[in-house]
Design an enzyme around this catalytic site. Structure first.
Site, PDB file in Angstrom:
ATOM      1  N   CYS A  15     -15.064 -21.523   9.355  1.00 40.88           N
ATOM      2  CA  CYS A  15     -16.388 -21.356   9.971  1.00 40.88           C
ATOM      3  C   CYS A  15     -16.922 -19.995   9.528  1.00 40.88           C
ATOM      4  CB  CYS A  15     -16.336 -21.504  11.494  1.00 40.88           C
ATOM      5  SG  CYS A  15     -15.350 -20.264  12.351  1.00 40.88           S
ATOM      6  N   ASP A 122     -22.768 -23.504  16.209  1.00 34.25           N
ATOM      7  CA  ASP A 122     -22.156 -22.204  16.430  1.00 34.25           C
ATOM      8  C   ASP A 122     -22.357 -21.803  17.888  1.00 34.25           C
ATOM      9  OD1 ASP A 122     -21.428 -19.579  16.486  1.00 34.25           O
ATOM     10  OD2 ASP A 122     -22.648 -18.974  14.778  1.00 34.25           O
TER      11      ASP A 122
HETATM   12  P1  4NP Z   1     -17.668 -18.839  14.438  1.00 33.23           P
HETATM   13  O1  4NP Z   1     -18.756 -18.127  15.367  1.00 33.23           O
HETATM   14  O2  4NP Z   1     -18.273 -18.929  13.050  1.00 33.23           O
HETATM   15  O3  4NP Z   1     -17.482 -20.167  15.069  1.00 33.23           O
HETATM   16  O4  4NP Z   1     -16.426 -17.971  14.480  1.00 33.23           O
HETATM   17  C1  4NP Z   1     -19.356 -16.907  15.059  1.00 33.23           C
HETATM   18  C2  4NP Z   1     -18.680 -15.731  15.329  1.00 33.23           C
HETATM   19  C3  4NP Z   1     -19.282 -14.520  15.068  1.00 33.23           C
HETATM   20  C4  4NP Z   1     -20.569 -14.486  14.561  1.00 33.23           C
HETATM   21  C5  4NP Z   1     -21.240 -15.659  14.295  1.00 33.23           C
HETATM   22  C6  4NP Z   1     -20.631 -16.868  14.533  1.00 33.23           C
HETATM   23  N1  4NP Z   1     -21.192 -13.251  14.332  1.00 33.23           N
HETATM   24  O5  4NP Z   1     -22.415 -13.245  14.019  1.00 33.23           O
HETATM   25  O6  4NP Z   1     -20.546 -12.191  14.426  1.00 33.23           O
END
Ligand code: 4NP
Length: 155
Positions: A15, A122
């Site tokens: 992800c 997300d």
């Molecule tokens: P993930 O979620 O891709 O499911 O781990 C996110 C975690 C952090 C961020 C964005 C999405 N971020 O912008 O820091």
């Protein structure tokens, strides 16, 4: 799909941050593989290295714990070029991840979405309901992947 080298199948869950969705995917693939008696290698990574070395998001740890799974040992890491050459399947959470992995380099792996034809939204900026909803989507798909791979090893 067995590894072409004949070794254990290697699956990478990807992800953006490797702190919310893919840690859940890694944990649930391992869980369903254990339950099915399927011996596979599962890891996860982020297309970004923003959270390198960090534990999963507390909300991911919490939703997994509520369902009986412990992912506190996982640490975030960034996707590497080597991953594209050493994994048999790279399962991503949304279509942006898919584009990012495809642009990262050529891969010998199957690169596709973890939930077929669907994005797992997300949940980072939303509330706890986003994590439960992500959990449910990922759990069903993880079960289905393991069922499919278990059948293939009988071919
Ligand atoms: P993930 O979620 O891709 O499911 O781990 C996110 C975690 C952090 C961020 C964005 C999405 N971020 O912008 O820091």
């Amino acid at each position: 799909m067995n590894s072409p080298e004949g070794g254990m199948k290697r699956v990478l869950v990807v992800c953006l941050g490797n702190i919310c969705r893919s840690p859940i995917g890694e944990g649930l693939l391992k869980h369903h593989a254990d339950k099915a008696g399927l011996n596979i290698h599962v890891d996860s990574a982020g297309t970004s290295g923003w959270h390198q070395g960090n534990q999963a998001d507390p909300r991911s740890i919490e939703v997994m714990s509520l369902h009986g799974h412990d992912i506190t040992q996982q640490r975030s890491r960034a996707l590497t070029k080597e991953d594209l050459l050493t994994f048999d399947a790279i399962l991503v959470m949304d279509s942006q991840n898919l584009r990012d992995v495809q642009h990262f380099g050529s891969s010998r792996a199957l690169v596709t979405r973890f939930v077929p034809e669907q994005d797992v939204p997300d949940p980072y900026y939303g509330g706890d309901q986003g994590f439960e909803s992500a959990y449910q989507m990922i759990d069903q798909a993880a079960y289905d992947w393991i069922q499919n791979w278990s059948k293939q090893t009988l071919d």
